[in-house]
Design a protein around this motif. Structure first.
Motif, short mmCIF file in Angstrom:
data_model
loop_
_atom_site.label_atom_id
_atom_site.label_comp_id
_atom_site.label_asym_id
_atom_site.label_seq_id
_atom_site.Cartn_x
_atom_site.Cartn_y
_atom_site.Cartn_z
N ARG A 116 5.74 5.25 9.77
CA ARG A 116 5.09 4.13 10.46
C ARG A 116 4.45 4.65 11.73
O ARG A 116 5.13 5.16 12.61
CB ARG A 116 6.10 3.03 10.80
CG ARG A 116 5.45 1.78 11.37
CD ARG A 116 6.49 0.77 11.74
NE ARG A 116 5.91 -0.54 12.06
CZ ARG A 116 6.21 -1.24 13.15
NH1 ARG A 116 7.06 -0.74 14.03
NH2 ARG A 116 5.65 -2.42 13.36
N SER A 162 -7.93 2.24 7.58
CA SER A 162 -7.71 0.80 7.57
C SER A 162 -8.16 0.21 8.90
O SER A 162 -8.06 0.85 9.93
CB SER A 162 -6.22 0.49 7.34
OG SER A 162 -6.00 -0.90 7.25
N THR A 189 -8.01 -7.75 7.25
CA THR A 189 -7.77 -6.32 7.06
C THR A 189 -8.66 -5.75 5.97
O THR A 189 -9.12 -6.45 5.07
CB THR A 189 -6.30 -6.05 6.69
OG1 THR A 189 -6.00 -6.74 5.47
CG2 THR A 189 -5.36 -6.53 7.78
N TYR A 198 -9.01 -1.77 3.70
CA TYR A 198 -8.37 -0.49 3.43
C TYR A 198 -9.29 0.41 2.62
O TYR A 198 -10.08 -0.07 1.81
CB TYR A 198 -7.08 -0.69 2.63
CG TYR A 198 -6.02 -1.50 3.35
CD1 TYR A 198 -5.95 -2.87 3.20
CD2 TYR A 198 -5.09 -0.86 4.16
CE1 TYR A 198 -4.97 -3.60 3.85
CE2 TYR A 198 -4.11 -1.59 4.83
CZ TYR A 198 -4.06 -2.97 4.67
OH TYR A 198 -3.09 -3.70 5.33
N GLN A 206 -5.12 1.78 -0.60
CA GLN A 206 -4.89 0.38 -0.96
C GLN A 206 -3.58 0.24 -1.75
O GLN A 206 -3.34 0.99 -2.70
CB GLN A 206 -6.06 -0.13 -1.81
CG GLN A 206 -5.97 -1.59 -2.20
CD GLN A 206 -6.29 -2.52 -1.05
OE1 GLN A 206 -7.26 -2.32 -0.33
NE2 GLN A 206 -5.49 -3.56 -0.89
N THR A 257 -0.12 -0.47 5.00
CA THR A 257 -0.29 -1.81 5.55
C THR A 257 -0.55 -1.71 7.05
O THR A 257 0.23 -1.10 7.77
CB THR A 257 0.96 -2.66 5.31
OG1 THR A 257 1.24 -2.75 3.91
CG2 THR A 257 0.75 -4.08 5.86
N SER A 295 -1.11 -3.65 10.73
CA SER A 295 -0.75 -4.87 11.43
C SER A 295 -1.00 -4.66 12.92
O SER A 295 -1.20 -3.53 13.36
CB SER A 295 0.71 -5.25 11.17
OG SER A 295 1.58 -4.23 11.62
N GLN A 336 1.86 1.08 8.49
CA GLN A 336 3.01 1.39 7.65
C GLN A 336 2.50 2.13 6.41
O GLN A 336 1.67 1.60 5.67
CB GLN A 336 3.73 0.11 7.23
CG GLN A 336 4.91 0.34 6.29
CD GLN A 336 6.05 1.09 6.96
OE1 GLN A 336 6.39 0.81 8.10
NE2 GLN A 336 6.61 2.06 6.26
#
Length: 123
Positions: free
Chosen positions: A19, A49, A57, A59, A64, A68, A70, A81
């Motif tokens: 992360r 991303s 969002t 990617y 993909q 993720t 955020s 992540q």
């Protein structure tokens, strides 16, 4: 002057997770699009991303379903992540933030980059 500081990179085995975090600091009027990019040796920097201030969002096809993005607007932070990592994900990952920052005595729209964090995925 606005600065971005990334953290969370490292060495991980294929299939593992990491992360990444990026924190913006300085005189920020507003923060718009934030994103993650990567650059492997001998290759051009590519978009991984991006996330808008409203949370939309996008990617790269190659990540993909595995990565993720955020953000925490109150803290001017963006996260990535990364799951199911592959050796081809090995790169230096850079954070980017587009916003309105205080510079040279006025608020200006600018794009700022972090210093990068190394992600290495072993097979």
């Amino acid at each position: 002057q606005v600065q971005l500081v990334e953290s969370g990179g490292g060495l991980v085995q294929a299939g593992g997770s990491l992360r990444l975090s990026c924190a913006a600091s300085g005189s920020i009027f507003s923060m718009n699009t934030m994103g993650w990019y990567r650059q492997a040796p001998g290759k051009q920097r590519e978009s991984v991303s991006v996330i808008t201030s409203g949370g939309s969002t996008s990617y790269a096809d190659s990540v993909q379903g595995r990565f993720t993005i955020s953000r925490d607007n109150a803290k001017n932070k963006v996260y990535l992540q990364m799951n199911s990592l592959k050796p081809e994900d090995t790169s230096v990952y850079y954070c980017n933030a587009n916003g309105t920052y205080w510079s040279a005595s006025r608020w200006r729209p600018q794009s700022v980059w972090g210093q990068g964090t190394q992600v290495t995925v072993s097979s």
